[in-house]
Enzyme design. Structure first.
Site, PDB file in Angstrom:
ATOM      1  CG  ASP A 108     -13.504 -28.814  -6.788  1.00  0.00           C
ATOM      2  OD1 ASP A 108     -13.366 -29.971  -7.241  1.00  0.00           O
ATOM      3  OD2 ASP A 108     -13.992 -27.892  -7.455  1.00  0.00           O
ATOM      4  CG  ASP A 310      -9.880 -21.940  -5.837  1.00  0.00           C
ATOM      5  OD1 ASP A 310     -10.367 -21.944  -4.688  1.00  0.00           O
ATOM      6  OD2 ASP A 310     -10.582 -22.113  -6.862  1.00  0.00           O
ATOM      7  CB  CYS A 353       3.793  -6.731 -15.927  1.00  0.00           C
ATOM      8  SG  CYS A 353       3.507  -8.515 -15.943  1.00  0.00           S
ATOM      9  CB  CYS A 355       4.387 -11.736 -17.305  1.00  0.00           C
ATOM     10  SG  CYS A 355       3.438 -11.026 -18.658  1.00  0.00           S
ATOM     11  CB  CYS A 358       4.544  -7.394 -19.948  1.00  0.00           C
ATOM     12  SG  CYS A 358       2.797  -7.248 -19.491  1.00  0.00           S
ATOM     13  CG  HIS A 384      -0.699  -9.974 -18.292  1.00  0.00           C
ATOM     14  ND1 HIS A 384       0.421  -9.256 -17.932  1.00  0.00           N
ATOM     15  CD2 HIS A 384      -1.753  -9.318 -17.733  1.00  0.00           C
ATOM     16  CE1 HIS A 384       0.058  -8.211 -17.209  1.00  0.00           C
ATOM     17  NE2 HIS A 384      -1.256  -8.228 -17.074  1.00  0.00           N
TER      18      HIS A 384
END
Lengths: 405, 405
Positions: A108, A310, A353, A355, A358, A384
């Site tokens: 940015d 973002d 999920c 991931c 999990c 997560h």
């Protein structure tokens, strides 16, 4: 109305191709940058000070659907300028090499942090004088200086320097600030065009020292530079948003962001401002909404035709024990992991999920880590939540692919 | 003198085989526990509250020479008793399942933390009354209670409950404390033998509820229980160490620890106390020195014939920016990563190190993370230091293997 045109913009070291435009305006695209290809719509994790907080780069490369990892991350110019300093990062070969992240990045402009974090700001037509939130030291940011700092950092995408107006602000105050933002956008572009060859990974950039790491691997970037995106402002006024978008489009930048949103206004207003701005922005350029939002918001905006977003929310919420999951009816569940009801819960955060958190850990263990103040909790919760955001975008891209073109 | 006998002890769910005894007394062994096989000499990372601080289990499984990961880790009974509570951990199936670590584990007895962390301790022949360092609440630990807590936690190895004497302490005070430790060791053993079948992963243990995760996978542990190790005390007095070792050996425990060292005494004294105790301990049992030490110390003690060691130093030092590396002459280098001289250092922590941190990140980046207070610094520094310890032990095991048996 269903649009089926394919829009393309192709420039040196930057191309954007929109594959499909779905009902409602959502579209799939592919953004090619010096450090790789990004499938859009995309969510960009925030790596404030050259680190996505508490998440090792090796895990960041593995999260999201299919274990493909984050495609692009963001770093904050204001933070890296103050610490460790942009000239140091330049000497280290740029922010990619400094943090060992060889995929696309975006910085940015520093404008938002100067506005929200620093003390004793003094805005003039020339730029902003401010005091560091770290040590109170005095600094000055102008559009030209923001470009110099961002070129030293060397992310694939840089942003024009803008002023962020406080909220709420009157129409008059907002229009005045917007005028400054437009003038600064033109100055940012002019300065960027003159100095963009100095990006540390460019072959044209002088090497800091012989044998310096920065001089290695430059051949891969031959002829490539960063790309500078504009930022539409205009507060919560549709007419100003329209005017700002039109002014920015005249500058013919390769991409456009919508800034100054998600600063406390109702969600209907955010949506309205995005919708009004998208009407003006050219269809062949990536459109980026800065600093949003909750998982259902990023999905909604992507369906409206936003290509990039973002937000610190997945990592910041994770560090505070707020986890995102999908309810049985597909709705968003916000789970406060410190609640007593999870103390002996042997299920994962989200049974649907995929991931790594999990797959391995229970709610009971994550609650324990949070309550005990264990640093591992910061990492697992952040991983997560980031996965949840990236998987949301992946699912959406698949849906948009399925739409007829 | 070079001894070449192979010593073996074999019990239900526990076996220890010493393959080689090298000059100086160092020896290679193999310790078989319910959750796996441990090659000795071994260093055990400390997972205080069921987490090796700041290190995800998936990384813990990959550190060390050859990416084999930590073979066995330690958890603290005192901490888990207070938070989340041993009964909760029991209902979750034990500490292995609670933290998702399916490799061997060891719990200490809680004695040392009661001594070093808690407030207002009151020691009687029966046990210790103390107040929690967390909330000041009142608790009582006896040998029997320590056993109940450790059986609920369910690590592969449990430790007898001991009293730790303050340092320095007179011979008389040390001998009195040692007497208490011996009486408590016998009571620990008696209680353990009566209740060891209650370990959560034992088939004999009652299931907390039907379908509870704790009831799954018990077949793999048929007939297996935890093993209880003794702890030799005796302060800094060689005659008391000898007496304590002799008394413990009479109890015929499967392994023996040397406790009460590295509490501020000179290193020569630590070495002397270990040497005098090792003379008494049986060669066919694993010998474990608790709470040591620097990398050069663990190497030295292993060469003297110590089979197991644990210490918070690699992780705690890492969190404070102290990193271990090998000097060009093979000596130990202690690197304070926050020093300015590393600000632009593009080298890894240790060019000879094979860890994932040295493979990817520069000293400059690690210094930045530390100075900026980024949580990622805690993780990366801890991973490197743990790798350094584990690689040191792996190198030593290879050397000891090369010795004739």
């Amino acid at each position: 109305m269903r649009s089926s045109r394919a829009h393309t913009i192709q420039r040196m070291a930057f191309s954007f191709e929109v594959h499909a435009t779905a009902e409602g305006g959502g579209r799939r695209g592919q953004l090619t940058l010096p450090h790789g290809v990004v499938e859009t719509p995309v969510f960009m994790p925030v790596g404030t000070a050259a680190s996505v907080k508490a998440v090792p780069q090796s895990l960041l490369e593995e999260i999201g659907a299919g274990g493909k990892g984050a495609q692009i991350i963001l770093a904050n110019t204001y933070h890296l300028y103050l610490r460790p300093g942009h000239e140091l990062v330049r000497r280290m070969g740029g922010v990619h090499r400094f943090m060992s992240w060889e995929r696309p990045m975006l910085t940015d402009s520093g404008g938002f942090q100067v506005f929200s974090l620093s003390k004793l700001r003094k805005v003039t037509a020339d730029g902003v004088e401010f005091r560091s939130h770290l040590d109170g030291s005095k600094h000055f940011f102008s559009p030209e200086h923001s470009m110099d700092v961002q070129i030293a950092l060397g992310a694939d995408i840089a942003m024009v320097f803008d002023e962020c107006v406080e909220t709420p602000a009157s129409w008059e105050r907002t229009r005045e600030s917007m005028g400054l933002t437009h003038a600064w956008a033109q100055r940012s572009k002019d300065h960027f065009e003159l100095h963009k060859h100095l990006v540390p990974w460019s072959q044209a950039a002088p090497d800091v020292s012989p044998g310096n790491a920065a001089s290695e691997g430059k051949a891969a970037f031959e002829g490539k530079t960063q790309s500078l995106f504009g930022i539409v402002q205009g507060g919560m006024y549709a007419d100003l948003r329209k005017e700002s978008a039109e002014r920015l489009v005249e500058m013919d930048l390769p991409g456009y962001a919508i800034g100054g949103l998600a600063v406390g206004e109702p969600r209907e207003v955010t949506r309205e401002m995005i919708a009004r701005t998208l009407e003006i922005l050219p269809k062949d350029r990536p459109r980026y909404v800065m600093g949003v939002g909750y998982p259902d918001e990023i999905e909604e905006y992507a369906r409206m035709g936003v290509d990039m977003m973002d937000c610190v929310l997945p990592t910041r919420a994770g560090r505070h024990g707020l986890l995102f999951a999908q309810g049985e009816d597909g709705s968003l569940v916000r789970m406060n992991i410190k609640r007593r009801e999870y103390a002996e819960d042997q299920g994962p955060i989200d049974a649907t999920c995929g991931c790594m958190v999990c797959a391995r850990y229970t709610r009971a263990y994550l609650r324990h880590l949070f309550v005990a103040g264990e640093p591992l909790g910061l990492t697992l919760n952040s991983v997560h939540n980031l996965h949840f955001y990236l998987a949301t975008m992946e699912r959406l891209r698949t849906e948009l692919r399925a739409d007829p073109v």
